[in-house]
Design an enzyme around this catalytic site. Structure first.
Site, short mmCIF file in Angstrom:
data_model
loop_
_atom_site.label_atom_id
_atom_site.label_comp_id
_atom_site.label_asym_id
_atom_site.label_seq_id
_atom_site.Cartn_x
_atom_site.Cartn_y
_atom_site.Cartn_z
CG HIS A 1 -0.36 0.43 2.53
ND1 HIS A 1 0.74 -0.81 3.20
CD2 HIS A 1 -0.12 1.42 3.31
CE1 HIS A 1 0.91 -0.31 4.25
NE2 HIS A 1 0.50 1.06 4.08
C1 UD1 Z 1 -2.22 5.24 5.85
C2 UD1 Z 1 -1.12 5.86 6.69
C3 UD1 Z 1 -0.02 4.66 6.61
C4 UD1 Z 1 -0.47 3.41 7.04
C5 UD1 Z 1 -1.56 3.05 6.27
C6 UD1 Z 1 -2.16 1.63 6.66
C7 UD1 Z 1 -0.52 8.03 6.60
C8 UD1 Z 1 0.23 9.16 6.27
N1 UD1 Z 1 -0.57 6.93 6.01
O1 UD1 Z 1 -1.99 5.17 4.61
O2 UD1 Z 1 1.28 5.11 7.40
O3 UD1 Z 1 0.44 2.42 6.79
O4 UD1 Z 1 -2.63 3.83 6.55
O5 UD1 Z 1 -3.50 1.35 5.98
O6 UD1 Z 1 -1.07 8.44 7.60
N2 UD1 Z 1 -9.36 4.74 1.76
C9 UD1 Z 1 -10.54 4.25 1.72
N3 UD1 Z 1 -11.18 3.76 2.78
C10 UD1 Z 1 -10.52 4.03 3.97
C11 UD1 Z 1 -9.50 4.82 4.06
C12 UD1 Z 1 -8.79 5.10 2.78
O7 UD1 Z 1 -11.12 3.84 0.42
O8 UD1 Z 1 -11.13 3.65 4.93
C13 UD1 Z 1 -8.55 5.15 0.44
C14 UD1 Z 1 -8.80 6.37 -0.06
O9 UD1 Z 1 -9.06 6.51 -1.37
C15 UD1 Z 1 -7.53 7.18 0.44
C16 UD1 Z 1 -6.53 6.08 0.07
O10 UD1 Z 1 -7.28 5.09 0.39
O11 UD1 Z 1 -7.32 8.43 -0.32
C17 UD1 Z 1 -5.50 6.61 1.27
O12 UD1 Z 1 -5.90 6.62 2.51
P1 UD1 Z 1 -4.82 7.46 3.51
O13 UD1 Z 1 -5.39 7.08 4.86
O14 UD1 Z 1 -4.81 8.70 2.78
O15 UD1 Z 1 -3.45 6.60 3.43
P2 UD1 Z 1 -3.22 5.19 3.44
O16 UD1 Z 1 -2.45 4.80 2.22
O17 UD1 Z 1 -4.36 4.28 3.96
#
Ligand code: UD1
Length: 373
Positions: A210
């Site tokens: 991820h």
């Molecule tokens: C975040 C953390 C990372 C951690 C990871 C675990 C930061 C900078 N990053 O990364 O350190 O290892 O979580 O999973 O805090 N999304 C969904 N549903 C959700 C959450 C996210 O669809 O419940 C999608 C959205 O499109 C979003 C993307 O995933 O834009 C990324 O989510 P985000 O929380 O920004 O970062 P992660 O890549 O999950």
């Protein structure tokens, strides 16, 4: 009798839940001394990324959910800060406890600090020395501001000292994510999740990806998909897709390519018990997660980490982890070697013994007093 110590505990994203669970359980053993509030920022919000972890890990429902959702780093961090400040002004706790290195961790540490509320950071001092990684910025800022820094390994203590942080505030306590693993091990070992996906006793690998550095760039992701395609020709691969990865596979027209691979089992994100149940019987794990490097070390499963650095060096020096970057050739060679010859045999790092939360709570009770702020 004095008032209980009021601690606001912050979670935001998936890896936070395993780290907070044993701490919440430990607070419950001190009902007159501690009042614990659990606050979820809502950084992760899908049921599969959040709610299922609360039931698997036996965490109480959050008292407060800030509902911030996804966004750019600036937007997400700012929204957590705005909403968390309102809550802290209302609650005025004696301590704010944050875990890990996600945006919610840093945002809440900044807000608490500015309101002169002491901050405890669980999993302090880890450094990848790679500022291209958003988590590295979150770690540096959070540690700079924290009053109590709880570390999982002695290299983390050394990193903090090098940054000029006084050892008086640093406590090497062990690893709360491993507390969760050890306490739930009998449950996930008995869960037999792999059978639900048609896996019997054949050898298989477990893949989780991820990191933006692996999945955001089309060429890099294409290379990783190509090596997955080669490995699955000899070994089944189980690959639960993180929402970020799924979005990128769709954007780069790679999802149909992966779906075509007949030995790749693609699933939605898994619950804690299901993913640990599958991981525990895998022959190899390919990952870019921080926590999985630690979990495989404790389970004794060979782990190839698709990164050029790690903030968790103890998993390499003592555990089963190996860095392989994201070059398809290197990943393939190392994976095949492990599948043919077995991987590294490691040992369990010091204090990863299931008692980290107990140590943390006893330091908090000793150091933080109701008249602290
Ligand atoms: C975040 C953390 C990372 C951690 C990871 C675990 C930061 C900078 N990053 O990364 O350190 O290892 O979580 O999973 O805090 N999304 C969904 N549903 C959700 C959450 C996210 O669809 O419940 C999608 C959205 O499109 C979003 C993307 O995933 O834009 C990324 O989510 P985000 O929380 O920004 O970062 P992660 O890549 O999950």
């Amino acid at each position: 009798m004095s008032n209980p110590l009021h601690i606001v505990n912050v979670v935001g994203a998936r890896p936070n839940f395993m780290k907070i669970a044993p701490i919440m359980n430990e607070y419950a053993k001190h009902p007159t001394a501690i009042k614990a509030t659990l606050l979820h920022t809502g950084q992760h919000y899908d049921d599969a990324m959040s709610r299922v972890f609360f039931s698997d890990l036996g965490i109480p429902q959050p008292d407060i959910n800030l509902g911030v959702g996804s966004g750019s780093h600036g937007v997400q961090t700012a929204l957590v800060m705005i909403r968390f400040e309102e809550e802290l002004l209302r609650l005025r706790p004696h301590l704010v406890l944050v875990v890990g290195d996600v945006n919610s961790t840093m945002a809440c540490a900044i807000v608490a600090s500015k309101l002169n509320i002491p901050v405890a950071h669980v999993e302090a001092g880890l450094r990848s020395f790679d500022r291209a990684m958003p988590e590295e910025i979150n770690r540096i800022v959070t540690d700079r501001l924290a009053d109590l820094l709880f570390t999982t390994s002695e290299d983390a203590d050394r990193n903090l000292v090098q940054e000029g942080i006084s050892l008086d505030r640093v406590f090497f306590v062990g690893n709360t994510m491993i507390d969760s693993l050890l306490s739930l091990r009998p449950i996930f070992e008995a869960a037999g999740t792999k059978a639900k996906f048609g896996l019997n006793n054949e050898r298989f690998g477990f893949v989780t990806l991820h990191r933006p550095s692996n999945v955001d760039d089309r060429l890099t992701l294409t290379g990783i998909c190509s090596v997955i395609e080669r490995i699955q020709q000899s070994t089944k691969l189980f690959w639960p897709l993180h929402p970020r990865t799924k979005n990128r596979l769709v954007e780069h027209d790679l999802l149909p390519v992966v779906k075509e691979m007949k030995n790749v089992i693609l699933t939605e994100p898994l619950s804690y018990i299901d993913s640990m149940s599958i991981m525990t019987s895998a022959s190899i794990v390919l990952t870019d997660s921080g926590g999985i490097q630690e979990e495989t070390t404790v389970l004794g499963i060979p782990c190839l980490t698709l990164r050029n650095n790690t903030e968790r060096p103890v998993t390499i020096t003592e555990g089963t982890n190996e860095l392989v970057g994201n070059s398809p050739e290197v990943i393939y060679e190392r994976a095949m070697d492990i599948l043919r010859n077995g991987g590294k045999h490691g040992r369990i790092p010091k204090l990863w013994d299931g008692k980290a939360a107990e140590r943390i709570v006893s330091v908090i009770l000793e150091r933080i007093h109701c008249d602290t702020n």
